[in-house]
Design a protein around this motif. Structure first.
Motif, PDB file in Angstrom:
ATOM      1  N   ALA A  32      44.667   4.134  29.974  1.00 25.29           N
ATOM      2  CA  ALA A  32      44.299   2.941  29.209  1.00 25.29           C
ATOM      3  C   ALA A  32      45.518   2.075  28.934  1.00 25.29           C
ATOM      4  O   ALA A  32      45.457   0.841  29.035  1.00 25.29           O
ATOM      5  N   ARG A  33      46.629   2.722  28.579  1.00 17.32           N
ATOM      6  CA  ARG A  33      47.850   1.960  28.295  1.00 17.32           C
ATOM      7  C   ARG A  33      48.354   1.261  29.544  1.00 17.32           C
ATOM      8  O   ARG A  33      48.805   0.109  29.493  1.00 17.32           O
ATOM      9  N   TRP A  34      48.264   1.947  30.680  1.00 14.77           N
ATOM     10  CA  TRP A  34      48.741   1.331  31.920  1.00 14.77           C
ATOM     11  C   TRP A  34      47.863   0.169  32.343  1.00 14.77           C
ATOM     12  O   TRP A  34      48.364  -0.850  32.830  1.00 14.77           O
ATOM     13  N   CYS A  35      46.588   0.295  32.168  1.00 12.97           N
ATOM     14  CA  CYS A  35      45.693  -0.812  32.498  1.00 12.97           C
ATOM     15  C   CYS A  35      46.024  -2.024  31.632  1.00 12.97           C
ATOM     16  O   CYS A  35      46.159  -3.144  32.140  1.00 12.97           O
ATOM     17  N   ASP A  36      46.189  -1.802  30.330  1.00  8.82           N
ATOM     18  CA  ASP A  36      46.501  -2.912  29.424  1.00  8.82           C
ATOM     19  C   ASP A  36      47.835  -3.561  29.786  1.00  8.82           C
ATOM     20  O   ASP A  36      47.969  -4.792  29.738  1.00  8.82           O
ATOM     21  N   ALA A  37      48.821  -2.738  30.153  1.00 13.70           N
ATOM     22  CA  ALA A  37      50.145  -3.281  30.475  1.00 13.70           C
ATOM     23  C   ALA A  37      50.107  -4.106  31.758  1.00 13.70           C
ATOM     24  O   ALA A  37      50.739  -5.176  31.844  1.00 13.70           O
ATOM     25  N   LEU A  38      49.398  -3.630  32.768  1.00 12.45           N
ATOM     26  CA  LEU A  38      49.285  -4.398  34.006  1.00 12.45           C
ATOM     27  C   LEU A  38      48.552  -5.720  33.765  1.00 12.45           C
ATOM     28  O   LEU A  38      48.931  -6.761  34.321  1.00 12.45           O
ATOM     29  N   LEU A  39      47.541  -5.692  32.925  1.00 16.34           N
ATOM     30  CA  LEU A  39      46.820  -6.923  32.591  1.00 16.34           C
ATOM     31  C   LEU A  39      47.735  -7.903  31.863  1.00 16.34           C
ATOM     32  O   LEU A  39      47.695  -9.116  32.120  1.00 16.34           O
ATOM     33  N   ALA A  40      48.593  -7.402  30.977  1.00 17.14           N
ATOM     34  CA  ALA A  40      49.521  -8.277  30.258  1.00 17.14           C
ATOM     35  C   ALA A  40      50.569  -8.860  31.204  1.00 17.14           C
ATOM     36  O   ALA A  40      50.896 -10.063  31.135  1.00 17.14           O
ATOM     37  N   ASP A  41      51.097  -8.026  32.101  1.00 14.48           N
ATOM     38  CA  ASP A  41      52.097  -8.505  33.058  1.00 14.48           C
ATOM     39  C   ASP A  41      51.489  -9.574  33.960  1.00 14.48           C
ATOM     40  O   ASP A  41      52.129 -10.583  34.281  1.00 14.48           O
ATOM     41  N   ALA A  49      38.975  -2.607  39.082  1.00 16.55           N
ATOM     42  CA  ALA A  49      37.991  -3.668  38.816  1.00 16.55           C
ATOM     43  C   ALA A  49      38.493  -4.623  37.749  1.00 16.55           C
ATOM     44  O   ALA A  49      38.329  -5.852  37.868  1.00 16.55           O
ATOM     45  N   ALA A  50      39.113  -4.092  36.698  1.00 16.21           N
ATOM     46  CA  ALA A  50      39.613  -4.941  35.611  1.00 16.21           C
ATOM     47  C   ALA A  50      40.705  -5.878  36.103  1.00 16.21           C
ATOM     48  O   ALA A  50      40.768  -7.059  35.709  1.00 16.21           O
ATOM     49  N   LEU A  51      41.575  -5.394  36.972  1.00 13.82           N
ATOM     50  CA  LEU A  51      42.672  -6.222  37.484  1.00 13.82           C
ATOM     51  C   LEU A  51      42.150  -7.312  38.423  1.00 13.82           C
ATOM     52  O   LEU A  51      42.616  -8.459  38.388  1.00 13.82           O
ATOM     53  N   ILE A  52      41.179  -6.977  39.266  1.00  7.04           N
ATOM     54  CA  ILE A  52      40.595  -7.981  40.159  1.00  7.04           C
ATOM     55  C   ILE A  52      39.884  -9.056  39.342  1.00  7.04           C
ATOM     56  O   ILE A  52      40.023 -10.262  39.602  1.00  7.04           O
ATOM     57  N   ALA A  53      39.125  -8.631  38.338  1.00  2.64           N
ATOM     58  CA  ALA A  53      38.409  -9.596  37.500  1.00  2.64           C
ATOM     59  C   ALA A  53      39.384 -10.492  36.745  1.00  2.64           C
ATOM     60  O   ALA A  53      39.150 -11.705  36.603  1.00  2.64           O
ATOM     61  N   ALA A  97      33.976   4.772  47.420  1.00  6.72           N
ATOM     62  CA  ALA A  97      32.789   3.949  47.164  1.00  6.72           C
ATOM     63  C   ALA A  97      32.943   3.173  45.865  1.00  6.72           C
ATOM     64  O   ALA A  97      32.592   1.981  45.793  1.00  6.72           O
ATOM     65  N   ASP A  98      33.496   3.826  44.836  1.00  6.49           N
ATOM     66  CA  ASP A  98      33.697   3.142  43.561  1.00  6.49           C
ATOM     67  C   ASP A  98      34.783   2.078  43.660  1.00  6.49           C
ATOM     68  O   ASP A  98      34.689   1.020  43.027  1.00  6.49           O
ATOM     69  N   ILE A  99      35.814   2.341  44.459  1.00  3.62           N
ATOM     70  CA  ILE A  99      36.876   1.351  44.650  1.00  3.62           C
ATOM     71  C   ILE A  99      36.336   0.135  45.393  1.00  3.62           C
ATOM     72  O   ILE A  99      36.653  -1.014  45.063  1.00  3.62           O
ATOM     73  N   ALA A 100      35.476   0.372  46.380  1.00  2.00           N
ATOM     74  CA  ALA A 100      34.844  -0.745  47.091  1.00  2.00           C
ATOM     75  C   ALA A 100      33.947  -1.541  46.139  1.00  2.00           C
ATOM     76  O   ALA A 100      33.936  -2.784  46.159  1.00  2.00           O
ATOM     77  N   ALA A 101      33.208  -0.824  45.290  1.00  2.00           N
ATOM     78  CA  ALA A 101      32.352  -1.514  44.322  1.00  2.00           C
ATOM     79  C   ALA A 101      33.164  -2.330  43.332  1.00  2.00           C
ATOM     80  O   ALA A 101      32.677  -3.344  42.804  1.00  2.00           O
ATOM     81  N   ALA A 102      34.430  -1.931  43.101  1.00  2.00           N
ATOM     82  CA  ALA A 102      35.308  -2.667  42.185  1.00  2.00           C
ATOM     83  C   ALA A 102      35.770  -3.998  42.781  1.00  2.00           C
ATOM     84  O   ALA A 102      36.277  -4.860  42.056  1.00  2.00           O
TER      85      ALA A 102
END
Length: 371
Positions: free
Chosen positions: A33-42, A74-78, A107-112
């Motif tokens: 979760a922390r890494w996702c938030d940090a990448l989104l901030a960067d 998915a969060a980073l692409i969005a 399959a989940d990565i493709a769906a993302a």
């Protein structure tokens, strides 16, 4: 304005391969979760500095980005779509290791939103995989390739050749097998000894000897001949594709266009600035917490430096490099001499290496680059 390319670096691997000098790290645990938030901030910080640009390609590199939770992908692409807007034909590539655990996520990565995968097979021989420190077997790798071809519209995979003692006949057989799988793109790299790797330590002791220049050149020429005959000609020194299936993201680098790089150690080129993020994952994470971004340096590039960088990148391409981009960066007398030797050619608006020049490209660049 041309579309922007976006590079996202995920620095973690299950283990460190002995030939690898990429910014990859092994950690017992990752706070996802922390890494996702940090990448989104960067990303948000970089997007604010490149407003008005559409993103034409996204590349998840590493490390091993197939270890990322698909929800993070998915969060980073969005977020990229919100910040910049994605081109209708946006190429979204993710590098993946062919373990069964990671293939189960395809399959989940493709769906993302990922529509292209680059699979690190590295070899089609179990002994070679063991030598290269890879955790998967040939059977596991080929099963992952089948899964990838079912999940993604576009598939590429990597192989490493010019291994110690590798005869041409063995590489011909391996490459013929690889070409029979029908992927649109292959990245075929000669093994090189990179400073700071375990292989470099072995080579310094004399315990590891790779093919000499003549043998490597023979392997290189065999590779180009076979891929061309199969309809996947080389469009860059180590990359081969069906016409139209080239990596659009990597072409951005080689054509010296702008790209944004986020995540630990990521580089970027933004309007004449060279950007670099902090390399160590923990240092990058602390910088994002402190500053809202992971940037370590932003350096203005003078015209001469930009021309030299354009030369070093662009001459790798079969199409060559635009002459206007390298004005003042080349020794014209050296270019003329190498052209007489059949190693370089001025082809309309481009300077390019010939088939004879490509195997000695590094030496050519040393001769013609002024800085």
């Amino acid at each position: 304005m041309p579309p922007l390319a976006l590079y996202i670096h995920w620095p973690f691997c299950v283990s460190k391969c002995p030939y690898c000098d990429f910014n990859s790290h092994v950690r017992e645990a990752v706070d996802q979760a922390r890494w996702c938030d940090a990448l989104l901030a960067d990303m948000a910080h970089e997007a604010a500095l490149t407003a008005g640009r559409q993103v034409g390609s996204i590349f998840f590199g590493g490390g091993t980005p197939s270890l990322m939770p698909p929800a993070t992908v998915a969060a980073l692409i969005a977020a990229a779509d919100r910040h910049w807007g994605l081109a209708p034909d946006c190429e979204i590539t993710l590098e993946a290791n062919p373990s069964s655990v990671e293939a189960a996520r395809f399959a989940d990565i493709a769906a993302a939103g990922v529509n292209r995968v680059s699979l690190g097979l590295q070899a089609l021989d179990d002994a070679a995989l063991a030598f290269l420190g890879r955790a998967h077997s040939v059977a596991e790798g080929l099963a992952a390739l089948d899964t990838a071809q079912a999940a993604f519209a576009r598939v590429s995979f990597d192989l490493i050749y010019a291994l110690p003692g590798q005869p041409i006949a063995a590489w011909e057989a391996e490459l013929a097998r690889a070409l029979a799988f029908g992927t649109e793109h292959l990245s075929l790299y000669q093994l090189t000894i990179e400073p700071g790797t375990r292989f470099a330590t072995l080579a310094a002791k004399g315990d590891l000897v790779i093919p000499d220049a003549d043998a490597a050149a023979d392997l290189f020429e065999t590779t180009r001949s076979m891929t061309r005959a199969a309809g996947l000609p080389a469009y860059e020194v180590s990359n081969h594709a069906r016409p139209g299936a080239e990596s659009r993201h990597n072409l951005t680098y080689w054509r010296y266009a702008d790209y944004a790089g986020i995540g630990p150690g990521a580089h970027g080129r933004r309007g004449g600035l060279a950007t670099q993020r902090r390399r160590k994952p923990e240092n990058w994470l602390a910088a994002v917490d402190r500053n809202g971004h992971g940037i370590e340096a932003e350096d203005a590039l003078d015209p001469g430096t930009r021309a030299t960088e354009a030369l070093l990148m662009g001459l790798r391409l079969a199409e060559g490099v635009e002459l206007t981009a390298i004005a003042g960066a080349v020794d014209e007398r050296a270019v003329a001499l190498l052209a007489k030797q059949g190693l370089l050619v001025r082809d309309g608006t481009h300077l390019r290496a010939t088939d004879a020049g490509m195997p000695v490209l590094e030496a050519i660049l040393r001769e013609i680059a002024l800085t």
